[in-house]
Design an enzyme around this catalytic site. Structure first.
Site, mmCIF file in Angstrom:
data_model
loop_
_atom_site.group_PDB
_atom_site.id
_atom_site.type_symbol
_atom_site.label_atom_id
_atom_site.label_comp_id
_atom_site.label_asym_id
_atom_site.label_seq_id
_atom_site.Cartn_x
_atom_site.Cartn_y
_atom_site.Cartn_z
ATOM 1 C CG ASN A 286 38.058 29.143 35.282
ATOM 2 O OD1 ASN A 286 36.982 29.030 35.847
ATOM 3 N ND2 ASN A 286 38.185 29.355 33.988
ATOM 4 C CD GLU B 264 41.022 30.074 32.271
ATOM 5 O OE1 GLU B 264 41.862 29.823 31.393
ATOM 6 O OE2 GLU B 264 40.894 29.399 33.310
#
Ligand code: GCB
Length: 888
Positions: free
Chosen positions: A492, A430
């Site tokens: 995710n 991320e």
């Protein structure tokens, strides 16, 4: 404790037995090099010393510690925000053995977070940057200055100060500081296999071609000659099977000048019909590499060898040893709440055993490389690994940050090169989650270029592994081009937790798959927090706020986590294109700033921090294991309360129907309550079957029963149920006690096993709030461990009413100021009927914001009025978190 003066020889502890001595003798009977675990007898001080020489001096408050050790185990879970990030010193005496006179001596640290400077008798011998991989320092020359039989002082300054050039910079886990992994003393002959290549073993084993028919093995390495003259050495690499029998072998001869090193590269004769490695059958060979100069100079390094081949395809997912092989598993942090990251090898291995017992075949090591014990256990137990470098959420636009990132990846690869369990190599998680603010010009390009560099490095260093990157739900990964850098893209996704409803994730993946049909996809994270004190009777999706797309309340009940994981698993099973799926997360773990029902802990674990499984663990076990699984998903819900809303007046305590779920992979399951069958059901596509169970006031025994391979399988749980009459003055149900968790849609069980019921609006004859709105405070509560009770609240109500029969009552009120309100911004009075309990209560003034504050009172109720808890605001709106009414 103060350790006086220089540690003299008498105080120096003896070293333990060499760790490798018990190993089987290899062909040629050369033992592995001498290694001693150096975990005992350290002293530690938090803070800095003026110089390393002070580690030898008086006047510092050292305390005795044993490694693994972190200084943040406790301060990362207390009420104070933040945890110590700074330097700490370790020291230890090391008696110099006469036998080392002509040897090379090294200190090998499996990991210290995050910058470590190592000194011997005050002299610097090495520095390492980065908290999640090993490093090795040569201390030979310094120890030669010490008289044999005397002691040297090893001192290590470790520093976990935030450093913008060292990843990770910001992440949802605690960056515990300290020497939190094992330390070894390694002794070799002057002629030895190199230990100083990025902390690696010095041996690199490749399997360039593996099939069911044959396997090629190639062994590379470097031999160092620290002798004062040129020498010839024989290098032999031998593959042995699990019983130690020789399978294949090759040798070479090297001439090495004094003080020089030479590389070797051996292609061993192919292994015919190899036994393959897979999670189901993790067969391990061993590669024993021996160097021998014929004059007593010898070394030996063993490497694990697992023979397997694999591939990945955007349409059909992962393939192992020639067959389609859906990867299903989990994520793990190296963390035990209360111990931080300082886990013993046994604790690491236990975690891997738990993961294996759940039926997972893949594990993502989030978000950094983990201890050698983890990798060894994965090889041995059969768990495929995704290992990743710790670049999380953000980056610093500096050459040094990039250089450190690349170096960490090289160290990781070289150190863990030989583990057959490692198949996937990641390097970012991320990365666009939290760009620096304001975002510097060119930041996006910098990050994408860094990804390209890491990708190139990874492929060059480790051409046979598959690369992967995990990203969050943000268009930037596609628009920036970073999503095309790795071989596999991991998403995710937290639909239904942070945003949207749980089904949204499947739509997201389908769209990604359609838009990028050639890109292999992985669902790298999905999960919802839970707390076994919180339960939800009619579990449903969380409402989504139309304005923000976010959920309006985070339901941390055990039942919501189950529902959430079921929805995900159902959709996962219908999407064969997914290379892998890894739930978030296997174990609850420490994240200092978090403030869910259990502060400082990420509660998405399917296993509690203490390693006991949550009920949802069995959902996965039932789905993934072939052995019979039958589990009542109610072992964590042993105290319940409820009402039979339609019970007629005067009918006494009635059974209350509430759901009970079973996870099972059996064909059918029968459920019983108190010996009575509720019928047989077939578990659905996610191995779940639910019954409406009539609970009676008091004890209830629930039994689930099925048959597997002709044998009866059962599970049972006892539930204490507290009946509440729909009308509280019904004499056939004498009122005893009623506790309500204001603002909550869940039931909360307190440490005394009292169940605080969900909040509700007042109904005639019953109980509930009059007016007001509910809220959830997303911050931890000071001065209480009953956070979930205080975190939910109702504000702006005029009263709570309980239409109890005449009598005397004790009323306990639970308050907290949920906002950052200053003193004087919320002031209210509370009355119990006519009796004033408190006037002008200002929670900030009496307790502080976000702090538990309790008031108790006794009141008489008459038949006509029942009991009213009346809130009169002076400034702002009144607020309350819990009301507990007991008849005296
Ligand atoms: C994520 C992160 C992970 C967090 C998790 C969460 O996307 O990759 O580090 O812990 O979400 O629980 O929010």
């Amino acid at each position: 404790m103060v350790l006086a003066g220089l540690l003299g020889a008498a105080a120096v502890p003896a070293l333990g037995r060499p760790a490798m001595a018990q190993d089987a003798e290899p062909p040629g009977a050369i033992r592995q090099r001498e290694r001693h675990l150096l975990n005992d007898d350290w002293s530690f001080v938090r803070g800095d010393l003026k110089s390393a020489a002070d580690a030898d001096a008086d006047g510092t408050d050292w305390s005795a510690v044993t490694l693994p050790h972190t200084w943040n185990a406790k301060d990362s879970i207390d009420d104070e925000p933040g945890y110590y990030r700074g330097p700490g010193w370790y020291r230890r005496a090391l008696r110099v053995d006469d036998r080392w006179r002509d040897k090379r001596v090294f200190l090998y640290f499996e990991g210290a977070n995050q910058v470590a400077d190592v000194f011997v008798d005050g002299a610097p011998v090495g520095r390492h940057v980065g908290g999640y991989v090993a490093f090795c320092v040569d201390v030979t020359d310094q120890l030669r200055r010490v008289k044999p039989g005397r002691a040297a002082t090893i001192a290590v300054r470790v520093d976990n100060t935030h450093n913008p050039d060292i990843p990770p910079l910001w992440a949802d886990f605690t960056f515990y500081g300290g020497i939190y992994r094992n330390v070894w003393l390694v002794v070799t002959d002057p002629v030895h296999i190199d230990l100083l290549d990025h902390g690696s073993s010095g041996i690199y084993v490749d399997t360039p071609d593996v099939s069911a028919a044959s396997a090629d093995v190639r062994v590379r390495g470097r031999v160092v000659n620290a002798e004062p003259e040129t020498t010839w050495v024989d290098v032999v690499s031998t593959v042995v099977d699990a019983r130690g029998g020789e399978v294949t072998s090759r040798r070479t001869r090297l001439e090495i000048g004094r003080g020089e090193a030479r590389d070797f590269d051996l292609s061993l004769p192919a292994i015919r019909r190899p036994r393959l490695w897979s999670p189901e059958s993790p067969h391990l060979y061993k590669v024993i590499t021996v160097v021998d100069d014929g004059r007593g100079g010898r070394d030996r390094v063993d490497a694990p060898l697992g023979l397997r081949w694999y591939s990945v395809d955007a349409a059909t997912g992962f393939h192992l040893n020639g067959s389609s092989y859906p990867l299903r598993g989990t994520n793990r942090h190296q963390d035990i709440v209360g111990k931080g990251n300082a886990l013993s090898d046994a604790e690491h291995v236990r975690d891997l055993q738990i993961i294996k017992s759940m039926g997972a075949n893949v594990l993502r090591l989030a978000h950094y490389p983990q201890a050698p014990a983890v990798l060894e256990a994965a090889d041995r137990l059969g768990v495929i690994l995704w290992e990743e470098a710790p670049l999380v959420s953000t980056a610093t636009m500096s050459d040094q940050f990039a250089a450190n990132s690349v170096n960490m990846q090289v160290e990781t690869i070289r150190q863990h090169y030989n583990h057959p369990s490692i198949v996937f190599r990641g390097y970012m998680n991320e990365i666009f989650l939290r760009p620096p603010e304001p975002e510097p010009a060119g930041y996006e390009r910098f990050v994408v270029n860094l990804a390209r560099r890491l990708e190139k490095t990874t492929r060059a260093e480790d051409p046979r592994r598959l690369t992967v990157m995990a990203v969050d739900r943000d268009d930037r990964y596609n628009s920036s081009g970073i999503a095309d850098v790795p071989m596999i893209l991991g998403w995710n996704l937290y639909h239904g937790w942070y945003y949207d409803t749980p089904e949204g994730f499947a739509k997201h993946l389908d769209k990604e798959h359609a838009d990028h049909p050639n890109r292999p996809l992985w669902l790298s994270e999905y999960g919802a927090d839970s707390d076994s004190r919180l339960h939800r009777v009619d579990v449903q999706y969380l409402p989504v706020d139309p304005a923000t797309g976010g959920v309006t309340y985070q339901d941390q009940s055990i039942e919501f986590q189950q529902l959430f994981n079921e929805v995900y698993m159902r959709a996962i099973n219908e999407r064969p294109f997914l290379v892998g799926t890894t739930l978030w997360a296997q174990f609850e773990f420490g994240s200092e700033f978090r403030s869910g029902a259990i502060p400082h802990v990420n509660q998405k674990g399917v296993t509690h921090a203490d390693r006991s499984p949550k009920d949802v663990f069995y959902l996965y076990q039932a789905l993934w294991r072939d052995e019979p699984v039958l589990h009542i998903a109610g072992h964590e819900w042993t105290h319940r309360t409820g009402t039979a809303p339609d019970a007629p007046w005067g009918a006494g305590r009635q059974p209350v129907s509430q759901p009970v779920k079973v996870y099972s992979n059996l064909d059918s399951v029968e459920l019983f309550i108190n010996g009575r069958s509720l019928g047989r059901k077939q578990p659905d596509d996610v191995c779940a079957a639910t019954w409406q169970v009539p609970f009676v006031d008091g004890g209830n025994e629930i039994v689930a029963r099925g048959v597997a391979n002709g044998k009866v399988v059962t599970d049972s749980v006892r539930v204490a149920f507290t009946y509440q009459a729909p009308r509280l003055s019904d004499a056939s149900v004498p009122f005893r006690r009623l506790a309500v968790s204001a603002g909550a849609i869940v039931q909360y069980t307190d440490p005394q096993s009292l169940v605080w019921a969900e909040d509700r609006a007042y109904t005639d004859g019953g109980w509930g709030a009059i007016g007001g709105t509910t809220g959830l405070m997303r911050k931890w509560v000071n001065r209480s461990s009953e956070d979930p009770l205080y975190q939910t609240y109702r504000e702006g109500m005029t009263a709570y009413r309980f239409d109890v029969p005449a009598g005397r009552y004790r009323v306990r009120l639970r308050f907290t100021e949920p906002s950052e309100n200053a003193r004087g911004n919320r002031v209210f009075s509370v009355r119990l009927n006519e009796h004033v309990l408190v006037n002008d209560l200002d929670l900030v003034a009496v307790a502080g914001p976000r702090t538990a504050y309790d008031l108790d009172g006794i009141v008489a109720a008459t038949n006509a009025d029942g009991l009213k808890v009346v809130f009169d605001p002076t400034v702002g709106r009144a607020v309350v978190s819990g009301i507990d009414v007991t008849r005296l």
